[in-house]
Scaffold this motif. Sequence first.
Motif, PDB file in Angstrom:
ATOM      1  N   PHE A   1      -3.407  -5.022  -9.810  1.00  0.00           N
ATOM      2  CA  PHE A   1      -3.669  -4.444  -8.490  1.00  0.00           C
ATOM      3  C   PHE A   1      -3.234  -2.990  -8.492  1.00  0.00           C
ATOM      4  CE2 PHE A   1      -3.116  -8.950  -7.662  1.00  0.00           C
ATOM      5  CZ  PHE A   1      -4.212  -9.222  -6.872  1.00  0.00           C
ATOM      6  N   VAL A   2      -4.122  -2.115  -8.038  1.00  0.00           N
ATOM      7  CA  VAL A   2      -3.801  -0.710  -7.829  1.00  0.00           C
ATOM      8  C   VAL A   2      -3.904  -0.482  -6.327  1.00  0.00           C
ATOM      9  CG1 VAL A   2      -4.481   1.679  -8.249  1.00  0.00           C
ATOM     10  CG2 VAL A   2      -4.719  -0.023 -10.081  1.00  0.00           C
ATOM     11  N   ILE A   3      -2.796  -0.103  -5.722  1.00  0.00           N
ATOM     12  CA  ILE A   3      -2.763   0.163  -4.294  1.00  0.00           C
ATOM     13  C   ILE A   3      -2.582   1.663  -4.117  1.00  0.00           C
ATOM     14  CG2 ILE A   3      -1.578  -0.286  -2.114  1.00  0.00           C
ATOM     15  CD1 ILE A   3      -0.552  -2.927  -3.473  1.00  0.00           C
ATOM     16  N   VAL A   4      -3.520   2.282  -3.416  1.00  0.00           N
ATOM     17  CA  VAL A   4      -3.469   3.719  -3.179  1.00  0.00           C
ATOM     18  C   VAL A   4      -3.257   3.902  -1.681  1.00  0.00           C
ATOM     19  CG1 VAL A   4      -4.705   5.891  -3.407  1.00  0.00           C
ATOM     20  CG2 VAL A   4      -5.049   4.094  -5.107  1.00  0.00           C
ATOM     21  N   ASP A   5      -2.052   4.384  -1.327  1.00  0.00           N
ATOM     22  CA  ASP A   5      -1.698   4.514   0.080  1.00  0.00           C
ATOM     23  C   ASP A   5      -1.534   5.982   0.442  1.00  0.00           C
ATOM     24  OD1 ASP A   5      -0.846   3.517   2.687  1.00  0.00           O
ATOM     25  OD2 ASP A   5       1.106   4.320   2.112  1.00  0.00           O
TER      26      ASP A   5
ATOM     27  N   GLY B   1      -7.423   0.716  -1.150  1.00  0.00           N
ATOM     28  CA  GLY B   1      -7.078   2.003  -0.564  1.00  0.00           C
ATOM     29  C   GLY B   1      -6.588   1.832   0.858  1.00  0.00           C
ATOM     30  N   VAL B   2      -5.478   2.477   1.181  1.00  0.00           N
ATOM     31  CA  VAL B   2      -4.900   2.430   2.510  1.00  0.00           C
ATOM     32  C   VAL B   2      -4.800   3.865   3.003  1.00  0.00           C
ATOM     33  CG1 VAL B   2      -2.914   1.720   3.892  1.00  0.00           C
ATOM     34  CG2 VAL B   2      -3.529   0.417   1.844  1.00  0.00           C
ATOM     35  N   GLY B   3      -5.312   4.136   4.182  1.00  0.00           N
ATOM     36  CA  GLY B   3      -5.228   5.512   4.664  1.00  0.00           C
ATOM     37  C   GLY B   3      -5.655   5.637   6.110  1.00  0.00           C
ATOM     38  N   GLN B   4      -5.507   6.820   6.614  1.00  0.00           N
ATOM     39  CA  GLN B   4      -5.946   7.131   7.974  1.00  0.00           C
ATOM     40  C   GLN B   4      -7.457   7.255   8.021  1.00  0.00           C
ATOM     41  OE1 GLN B   4      -3.818   7.632  10.638  1.00  0.00           O
ATOM     42  NE2 GLN B   4      -2.038   7.135   9.397  1.00  0.00           N
ATOM     43  N   ARG B   5      -8.026   7.226   9.200  1.00  0.00           N
ATOM     44  CA  ARG B   5      -9.472   7.393   9.337  1.00  0.00           C
ATOM     45  C   ARG B   5      -9.895   8.755   8.901  1.00  0.00           C
ATOM     46  NH1 ARG B   5      -9.506   4.829  15.110  1.00  0.00           N
ATOM     47  NH2 ARG B   5      -7.635   5.959  15.077  1.00  0.00           N
TER      48      ARG B   5
ATOM     49  N   SER C   1       1.163   6.784  -4.007  1.00  0.00           N
ATOM     50  CA  SER C   1       1.201   7.413  -2.703  1.00  0.00           C
ATOM     51  C   SER C   1       1.197   8.917  -2.896  1.00  0.00           C
ATOM     52  CB  SER C   1       2.457   6.961  -1.957  1.00  0.00           C
ATOM     53  OG  SER C   1       2.412   7.386  -0.623  1.00  0.00           O
ATOM     54  N   ASN C   2       1.024   9.663  -1.823  1.00  0.00           N
ATOM     55  CA  ASN C   2       0.972  11.120  -1.929  1.00  0.00           C
ATOM     56  C   ASN C   2       2.229  11.686  -2.575  1.00  0.00           C
ATOM     57  OD1 ASN C   2       0.083  13.845  -1.423  1.00  0.00           O
ATOM     58  ND2 ASN C   2       1.555  13.869   0.226  1.00  0.00           N
TER      59      ASN C   2
END
Length: 137
Positions: A86-90, A133-137, A7-8
């Motif tokens: 699994f690599v999750i990038v939020d 990848g998880v994120g805002q538009r 995450s950031n």
Amino acid sequence: MQILLVSNAHEDAIAYALEIAGQLESNEDIIRDFGRFAPTTVGDQKWSPGKGTFSVAGRTKRARGAQFTVECRGMASRVLGREADFVIVDDPTKQEDVETEVTRVKQLKHLREQVFTRAEPQQKGKPGGRICGVGQR
């Protein structure tokens, strides 16, 4: 199974680790359906969600070099040398990080070269690691 969540901010990553661990420790439906994931005794497994890392009950040192089952890191944290199924990038960046070309290129390079390369490589008969990848538009 090994999961790397990036995450950031380091603080955000720790919050995710604490939430995941909390569910594995006390969610009665998960425990009923799948058994205990959290160790029952101190020292049984590496269980440090407050530091962003933990291994589920039953994991042994023979299992993939005893790396953590879940490891949560901030974008600036070191992730080299770790492999993941699994690599999750939020939300890996803040809006102000991508407003300039130089910062945008630097962030993307870090994701490509340091984070995405942690996904387990595809091997004969195995699909390899997945990146989400998880994120805002």
